[in-house]
Design a protein around this motif. Sequence first.
Motif, PDB file in Angstrom:
ATOM      1  N   THR A  19      42.617  30.211 -28.824  1.00  0.00           N
ATOM      2  CA  THR A  19      41.994  29.379 -29.926  1.00  0.00           C
ATOM      3  C   THR A  19      41.864  27.814 -29.322  1.00  0.00           C
ATOM      4  OG1 THR A  19      43.389  30.725 -31.270  1.00  0.00           O
ATOM      5  CG2 THR A  19      42.799  28.460 -32.332  1.00  0.00           C
ATOM      6  N   VAL A  20      40.828  27.316 -29.799  1.00  0.00           N
ATOM      7  CA  VAL A  20      40.238  25.953 -29.495  1.00  0.00           C
ATOM      8  C   VAL A  20      40.662  25.104 -30.345  1.00  0.00           C
ATOM      9  CG1 VAL A  20      38.586  24.456 -28.418  1.00  0.00           C
ATOM     10  CG2 VAL A  20      38.669  26.750 -27.880  1.00  0.00           C
ATOM     11  N   TYR A  21      41.266  23.896 -30.191  1.00  0.00           N
ATOM     12  CA  TYR A  21      41.618  22.870 -30.943  1.00  0.00           C
ATOM     13  C   TYR A  21      40.956  21.543 -30.628  1.00  0.00           C
ATOM     14  CZ  TYR A  21      45.303  26.099 -32.875  1.00  0.00           C
ATOM     15  OH  TYR A  21      45.849  27.084 -33.259  1.00  0.00           O
ATOM     16  N   ARG A  22      40.399  20.681 -31.412  1.00  0.00           N
ATOM     17  CA  ARG A  22      40.209  19.362 -31.074  1.00  0.00           C
ATOM     18  C   ARG A  22      41.242  18.390 -31.613  1.00  0.00           C
ATOM     19  NH1 ARG A  22      34.796  19.401 -33.104  1.00  0.00           N
ATOM     20  NH2 ARG A  22      34.241  19.523 -31.154  1.00  0.00           N
ATOM     21  N   ARG A  29      45.913  18.511 -34.639  1.00  0.00           N
ATOM     22  CA  ARG A  29      45.177  19.457 -33.999  1.00  0.00           C
ATOM     23  C   ARG A  29      44.373  20.473 -35.142  1.00  0.00           C
ATOM     24  NH1 ARG A  29      49.713  22.071 -29.976  1.00  0.00           N
ATOM     25  NH2 ARG A  29      49.884  20.068 -28.673  1.00  0.00           N
ATOM     26  N   GLN A  30      43.003  20.309 -34.928  1.00  0.00           N
ATOM     27  CA  GLN A  30      41.909  20.657 -35.790  1.00  0.00           C
ATOM     28  C   GLN A  30      41.267  22.038 -35.127  1.00  0.00           C
ATOM     29  OE1 GLN A  30      38.538  18.457 -36.178  1.00  0.00           O
ATOM     30  NE2 GLN A  30      37.919  19.428 -38.272  1.00  0.00           N
ATOM     31  N   ARG A  31      41.779  23.215 -35.553  1.00  0.00           N
ATOM     32  CA  ARG A  31      41.143  24.419 -35.226  1.00  0.00           C
ATOM     33  C   ARG A  31      39.404  24.204 -35.215  1.00  0.00           C
ATOM     34  NH1 ARG A  31      39.368  29.887 -35.740  1.00  0.00           N
ATOM     35  NH2 ARG A  31      40.284  31.305 -34.449  1.00  0.00           N
ATOM     36  N   ILE A  32      38.701  24.590 -34.293  1.00  0.00           N
ATOM     37  CA  ILE A  32      37.611  24.582 -34.184  1.00  0.00           C
ATOM     38  C   ILE A  32      36.758  25.790 -33.739  1.00  0.00           C
ATOM     39  CG2 ILE A  32      37.256  22.072 -33.947  1.00  0.00           C
ATOM     40  CD1 ILE A  32      36.710  22.418 -30.978  1.00  0.00           C
ATOM     41  N   GLY A  33      37.700  27.007 -33.299  1.00  0.00           N
ATOM     42  CA  GLY A  33      36.885  28.263 -32.881  1.00  0.00           C
ATOM     43  C   GLY A  33      37.884  28.766 -31.694  1.00  0.00           C
ATOM     44  N   SER A  34      37.183  29.938 -31.283  1.00  0.00           N
ATOM     45  CA  SER A  34      37.630  30.693 -30.081  1.00  0.00           C
ATOM     46  C   SER A  34      36.859  30.383 -28.731  1.00  0.00           C
ATOM     47  CB  SER A  34      37.979  32.262 -30.504  1.00  0.00           C
ATOM     48  OG  SER A  34      38.906  32.387 -31.455  1.00  0.00           O
ATOM     49  N   SER A  35      37.667  30.890 -27.885  1.00  0.00           N
ATOM     50  CA  SER A  35      36.972  30.517 -26.269  1.00  0.00           C
ATOM     51  C   SER A  35      37.252  31.969 -25.754  1.00  0.00           C
ATOM     52  CB  SER A  35      37.700  29.467 -25.742  1.00  0.00           C
ATOM     53  OG  SER A  35      37.307  29.493 -24.360  1.00  0.00           O
ATOM     54  N   LEU A  36      36.238  32.559 -24.889  1.00  0.00           N
ATOM     55  CA  LEU A  36      36.191  33.622 -23.925  1.00  0.00           C
ATOM     56  C   LEU A  36      36.442  32.896 -22.434  1.00  0.00           C
ATOM     57  CD1 LEU A  36      36.129  36.513 -23.165  1.00  0.00           C
ATOM     58  CD2 LEU A  36      33.653  36.341 -23.555  1.00  0.00           C
ATOM     59  N   LEU A  37      37.570  33.239 -22.043  1.00  0.00           N
ATOM     60  CA  LEU A  37      37.498  32.625 -20.688  1.00  0.00           C
ATOM     61  C   LEU A  37      36.911  33.431 -19.571  1.00  0.00           C
ATOM     62  CD1 LEU A  37      41.391  31.554 -20.300  1.00  0.00           C
ATOM     63  CD2 LEU A  37      39.322  30.153 -20.814  1.00  0.00           C
ATOM     64  N   VAL A  38      36.057  32.727 -18.600  1.00  0.00           N
ATOM     65  CA  VAL A  38      35.381  33.514 -17.474  1.00  0.00           C
ATOM     66  C   VAL A  38      35.923  33.355 -16.411  1.00  0.00           C
ATOM     67  CG1 VAL A  38      33.043  33.180 -16.436  1.00  0.00           C
ATOM     68  CG2 VAL A  38      33.229  32.590 -18.884  1.00  0.00           C
ATOM     69  N   VAL A  53      30.799  21.256 -27.907  1.00  0.00           N
ATOM     70  CA  VAL A  53      31.611  20.244 -27.490  1.00  0.00           C
ATOM     71  C   VAL A  53      31.189  19.094 -26.952  1.00  0.00           C
ATOM     72  CG1 VAL A  53      33.723  21.719 -27.658  1.00  0.00           C
ATOM     73  CG2 VAL A  53      32.681  21.335 -25.463  1.00  0.00           C
ATOM     74  N   ARG A  54      31.688  17.709 -26.635  1.00  0.00           N
ATOM     75  CA  ARG A  54      31.120  16.645 -26.253  1.00  0.00           C
ATOM     76  C   ARG A  54      31.459  16.595 -24.563  1.00  0.00           C
ATOM     77  NH1 ARG A  54      32.370  14.817 -30.820  1.00  0.00           N
ATOM     78  NH2 ARG A  54      34.272  13.814 -30.247  1.00  0.00           N
ATOM     79  N   VAL A  55      30.999  16.492 -23.613  1.00  0.00           N
ATOM     80  CA  VAL A  55      31.647  16.198 -22.329  1.00  0.00           C
ATOM     81  C   VAL A  55      32.608  14.886 -22.494  1.00  0.00           C
ATOM     82  CG1 VAL A  55      31.027  15.302 -19.741  1.00  0.00           C
ATOM     83  CG2 VAL A  55      29.515  16.983 -21.008  1.00  0.00           C
ATOM     84  N   GLY A  56      33.629  15.000 -21.718  1.00  0.00           N
ATOM     85  CA  GLY A  56      34.861  14.137 -22.016  1.00  0.00           C
ATOM     86  C   GLY A  56      35.852  14.124 -23.043  1.00  0.00           C
ATOM     87  N   GLU A  57      35.445  14.982 -24.143  1.00  0.00           N
ATOM     88  CA  GLU A  57      36.491  15.107 -25.129  1.00  0.00           C
ATOM     89  C   GLU A  57      37.613  15.951 -24.709  1.00  0.00           C
ATOM     90  OE1 GLU A  57      35.969  17.052 -29.520  1.00  0.00           O
ATOM     91  OE2 GLU A  57      34.210  17.497 -28.157  1.00  0.00           O
ATOM     92  N   ILE A  58      38.651  15.670 -25.222  1.00  0.00           N
ATOM     93  CA  ILE A  58      39.976  16.533 -24.965  1.00  0.00           C
ATOM     94  C   ILE A  58      40.156  17.449 -26.160  1.00  0.00           C
ATOM     95  CG2 ILE A  58      42.325  16.202 -24.594  1.00  0.00           C
ATOM     96  CD1 ILE A  58      41.962  13.449 -23.574  1.00  0.00           C
ATOM     97  N   LEU A  59      40.351  18.593 -25.536  1.00  0.00           N
ATOM     98  CA  LEU A  59      40.738  19.961 -26.458  1.00  0.00           C
ATOM     99  C   LEU A  59      41.910  20.599 -26.022  1.00  0.00           C
ATOM    100  CD1 LEU A  59      37.303  21.749 -25.864  1.00  0.00           C
ATOM    101  CD2 LEU A  59      38.019  20.240 -27.959  1.00  0.00           C
ATOM    102  N   PHE A  60      42.514  21.171 -27.086  1.00  0.00           N
ATOM    103  CA  PHE A  60      43.754  22.050 -26.532  1.00  0.00           C
ATOM    104  C   PHE A  60      43.408  23.567 -26.901  1.00  0.00           C
ATOM    105  CE2 PHE A  60      47.829  24.069 -28.234  1.00  0.00           C
ATOM    106  CZ  PHE A  60      48.671  23.507 -27.103  1.00  0.00           C
ATOM    107  N   LEU A  61      43.653  24.183 -25.766  1.00  0.00           N
ATOM    108  CA  LEU A  61      43.769  25.670 -25.765  1.00  0.00           C
ATOM    109  C   LEU A  61      45.095  26.440 -25.914  1.00  0.00           C
ATOM    110  CD1 LEU A  61      41.150  25.855 -22.829  1.00  0.00           C
ATOM    111  CD2 LEU A  61      40.699  25.698 -24.986  1.00  0.00           C
ATOM    112  N   GLN A  62      45.080  27.482 -26.638  1.00  0.00           N
ATOM    113  CA  GLN A  62      46.231  28.146 -26.953  1.00  0.00           C
ATOM    114  C   GLN A  62      45.901  29.700 -27.417  1.00  0.00           C
ATOM    115  OE1 GLN A  62      48.306  27.118 -30.647  1.00  0.00           O
ATOM    116  NE2 GLN A  62      50.075  27.209 -29.497  1.00  0.00           N
TER     117      GLN A  62
END
Length: 115
Positions: A19-22, A29-38, A53-62
């Motif tokens: 789960t990806v949070y901004r 923490r605002q949930r913005i979607g899910s991520s598939l790790l490569v 997402v913007r380059v330089g933006e800090i996110l939280f993955l969980q």
Amino acid sequence: MPDHRLFPREQAASIGLLTVYRITPLGNRQRIGSSLLVDVSKGGVGTKLDFPVRVGEILFLQNKTFERHVVVRHRWPLPVGYQVGLKFCAPPAHDKEAVRGSNAKRLPLRGPTFF
């Protein structure tokens, strides 16, 4: 194209979806979607996202076994979504949940305590 990685990468099949949070300007923490790790390395992760997402933006993955703060280093458009390079980073000072957790574990109580 030269490879600028500092650490070797490995496939990330064991981590699964995250789960990806901004982190909002107010520190929530605002949930913005899910991520598939490569792929994953000691320095960061490569992932596929369905949202920009913007380059330089800090996110939280969980998810159940993994949680990290990351900064967006690169973003490439794909036919569907984006491939994104994320570098691990320290929690930002304004992330309320990270600050609350670290204060509870590391800092002694100061001043009077009222119950």
